[in-house]
Design a protein around this motif. Sequence first.
Motif, short mmCIF file in Angstrom:
data_model
loop_
_atom_site.label_atom_id
_atom_site.label_comp_id
_atom_site.label_asym_id
_atom_site.label_seq_id
_atom_site.Cartn_x
_atom_site.Cartn_y
_atom_site.Cartn_z
N VAL A 134 112.40 53.76 -12.81
CA VAL A 134 112.31 55.21 -12.79
C VAL A 134 111.33 55.60 -11.70
CG1 VAL A 134 112.88 55.50 -15.22
CG2 VAL A 134 110.49 55.21 -14.53
N ASP A 135 111.32 56.87 -11.39
CA ASP A 135 110.40 57.32 -10.35
C ASP A 135 108.96 57.08 -10.81
OD1 ASP A 135 108.74 59.18 -8.69
OD2 ASP A 135 110.73 59.65 -7.87
N ASN A 136 108.13 56.53 -9.93
CA ASN A 136 106.77 56.16 -10.28
C ASN A 136 105.92 57.37 -10.64
OD1 ASN A 136 104.63 54.20 -10.55
ND2 ASN A 136 103.77 55.08 -8.67
N SER A 137 106.27 58.54 -10.10
CA SER A 137 105.48 59.72 -10.40
C SER A 137 105.61 60.18 -11.84
CB SER A 137 105.89 60.86 -9.46
OG SER A 137 107.25 61.19 -9.66
N LEU A 138 106.61 59.69 -12.54
CA LEU A 138 106.82 60.07 -13.93
C LEU A 138 106.00 59.21 -14.89
CD1 LEU A 138 110.70 60.50 -13.86
CD2 LEU A 138 108.94 62.21 -13.39
N ILE A 139 105.49 58.10 -14.44
CA ILE A 139 104.81 57.14 -15.32
C ILE A 139 103.30 57.32 -15.17
CG2 ILE A 139 104.55 54.72 -15.93
CD1 ILE A 139 107.31 55.89 -16.44
N PHE A 140 102.65 57.54 -16.31
CA PHE A 140 101.18 57.57 -16.33
C PHE A 140 100.63 56.26 -16.87
CE2 PHE A 140 97.39 58.40 -18.97
CZ PHE A 140 96.48 58.65 -17.96
N ARG A 141 101.25 55.76 -17.92
CA ARG A 141 100.74 54.54 -18.55
C ARG A 141 101.90 53.83 -19.22
NH1 ARG A 141 95.78 54.54 -22.87
NH2 ARG A 141 95.61 52.29 -23.21
N SER A 142 101.93 52.51 -19.16
CA SER A 142 103.01 51.72 -19.75
C SER A 142 102.43 50.63 -20.62
CB SER A 142 103.89 51.10 -18.65
OG SER A 142 104.80 50.19 -19.21
N ASN A 143 102.95 50.49 -21.83
CA ASN A 143 102.56 49.39 -22.71
C ASN A 143 103.74 48.43 -22.92
OD1 ASN A 143 104.19 51.02 -24.21
ND2 ASN A 143 102.88 51.03 -26.04
N SER A 144 104.62 48.32 -21.91
CA SER A 144 105.78 47.45 -22.03
C SER A 144 105.35 45.99 -22.10
CB SER A 144 106.71 47.67 -20.83
OG SER A 144 107.71 46.69 -20.81
N PRO A 145 105.93 45.21 -23.03
CA PRO A 145 105.60 43.78 -23.09
C PRO A 145 106.29 42.96 -22.00
CG PRO A 145 107.21 44.29 -24.76
CD PRO A 145 106.86 45.60 -24.11
N PHE A 146 107.15 43.61 -21.23
CA PHE A 146 107.89 42.89 -20.19
C PHE A 146 107.19 43.04 -18.84
CE2 PHE A 146 111.02 44.69 -23.19
CZ PHE A 146 111.38 43.51 -23.82
N PRO A 147 107.43 42.13 -17.92
CA PRO A 147 106.83 42.25 -16.58
C PRO A 147 107.27 43.54 -15.91
CG PRO A 147 107.76 40.07 -16.92
CD PRO A 147 108.21 40.90 -18.08
N SER A 148 106.31 44.23 -15.29
CA SER A 148 106.59 45.49 -14.62
C SER A 148 105.98 45.46 -13.23
CB SER A 148 106.04 46.67 -15.43
OG SER A 148 104.64 46.54 -15.60
#
Length: 608
Positions: A134-148
């Motif tokens: 997704v567009d990076n400007s939409l993401i503030f914080r991610s708690n995904s357990p997968f590699p990002s």
Amino acid sequence: MCIPQFLMLQVFVLMLPKGARPQSSFFPSGAVPTPSVLGPVTPGGTPQSSSVETATPQDVPGIFTVDPTPLTPSTPGNKTTDLFPVLPICICDLTPGACDLNCCCDRDCYLLHPRTVFSFCLPGSVRSSSWVCVDNSLIFRSNSPFPSRVFTDSNGIRQFCVLVNNSKLNYFQKLQKVNTTNFQALAAEFGGESFSSALQTQLPPPFYRAGDPILTYFPKWSVISLLRQPAGVGAGGLCAKSNPAGFLESKSTTCTHFFKNLASSCTLDPALDAASYYNFTVLKIPRGMTDLQNIKFQVPVTLLSEATPPLLVGNTCQNAVSQVIYDIETNGTFGIQKVSVSFGQTSLTVKPDVSLQQEFIIHFRASQQSISTTLTGPRSGNPGYIVGKPLLVLSGDTSHSMTLLQSQGYGTCSVKRHEVQFGVNAISGCKFRLMEADCSHLQQEIYQTLHGKPTPEHVAIFGNADPAQKGGWTRILNSSCNVLTMNCTSCCFIPVSLEIQVLWAYVGLQSNPQAQVSGTRFLYQCKTIPDYQQVTEVHLTTLVNFVDITQKPEPPRGQPKIDWKLPFDFFFPFKVAFSRGVDSQKGSVSPILILCLFLLGVFNLETT
């Protein structure tokens, strides 16, 4: 994990600008993520953008480059894992016991991270991967357990991507083993009807088609075979005995047999025995192979010439087959009606490595067609001539093609001659050797050499002319040389050149024009040879020239226009009005106005 599970992750989003939407994309399976691409991730799941450089599509093979930085996953323990586990099937492992170059799944390489050694991985040597972005400007914080990771695409837009662990994207799964425990379950799921041979269910065709092999039957052994026409193969032209004859394909083949021991092969080799070429029957139609006991489907091979078996007499093998000629009568879809064969036989001297050249001829003709009509030769068109086909001429009642001179070794005139092809201009020449003879005999011999034997008298108007119909032929105009009266007794006035002039034209419909010959002329050029008895040879020339005299019709014109016709005295009132004086013309405005209005109406009608 599946993709829908990723969508349930808690993601904190900044204030969205108006019109901003999340974008999801899948990277191709060839773009395999590397440890360097993933980069370190905080235990809380926030990517450390300050310590990790932004990757661009130019950093990977196809998307980013390779860096041996190990992965620090967000799972408890922060244990280093391998993104390139060995696949169950390694298609690039071609060298057992050795490490294959760029084969990332080769167990013999003993590499935890193959990209630290190889510049790239061969296709299929790593597991395929999928990224959701997704567009990076939409993401503030991610708690995904997968590699990002944050990527920059070709347009300079930063994308926040998560590597999805989808086992279905592994193209090389472990093969499922079939055993006694799961056989019944697999058979119920994938089983079907038993396979049956196509030869058992497929019936033979009802009739022969052009090019189909011709079926034969040997009643003595109850064996079905094919009619063979041996052909030469290779540089030496050795006989290929298995070459089948094609239905309706009339052709001639030659090949060579070599015998190391002719004394034993003379009576044992079937290629030399005439009986091996007719001791069978021919199936009238292919459907006959389903009922071999019915003799109405079988055609016996009849002999047209005496066939004596080979015999070894002293040092000579007699009656060896040198030529085989099959004549087959057909009746369309009703199949083969009659088969006859004739032979040519020769004698061979027994010696080491003796060879024999054999000729095989197969001729097909319709059953209603008589042999006499087939000997007239093929047509050169039906009805009009076809360019490149022989120009037909008539000598007496015999039809043949017109010919030109042909030279042999050292340029002397050959008995063989070139065939004149319709519409093809040609020239040829050769050296004619003069024999000791009188002048008149020498002239006659040169004339026959120039135009060929027998002398052409008529030429066919159309390509399908029948010799029995004299109206389809036109006489050849023969302009021989005029014999000059000379006082020289040792001189001879002989022809040295022949020009064949053929006038032809297209006739009939323009949509299907037919070429016909309008006229033909022999034009000779002669010269005087002094002391002809002392001359040994003279150079002769023949040429043919085709002239198109087609009269093409006029091109189509436009639509006819209206032809206006007025009465004879239509303009009489106007002439009277204009013939008066000036005073009288002052009152003549109305007739002129009427004339103008009338002419204007006429012009309007023509334009419409």
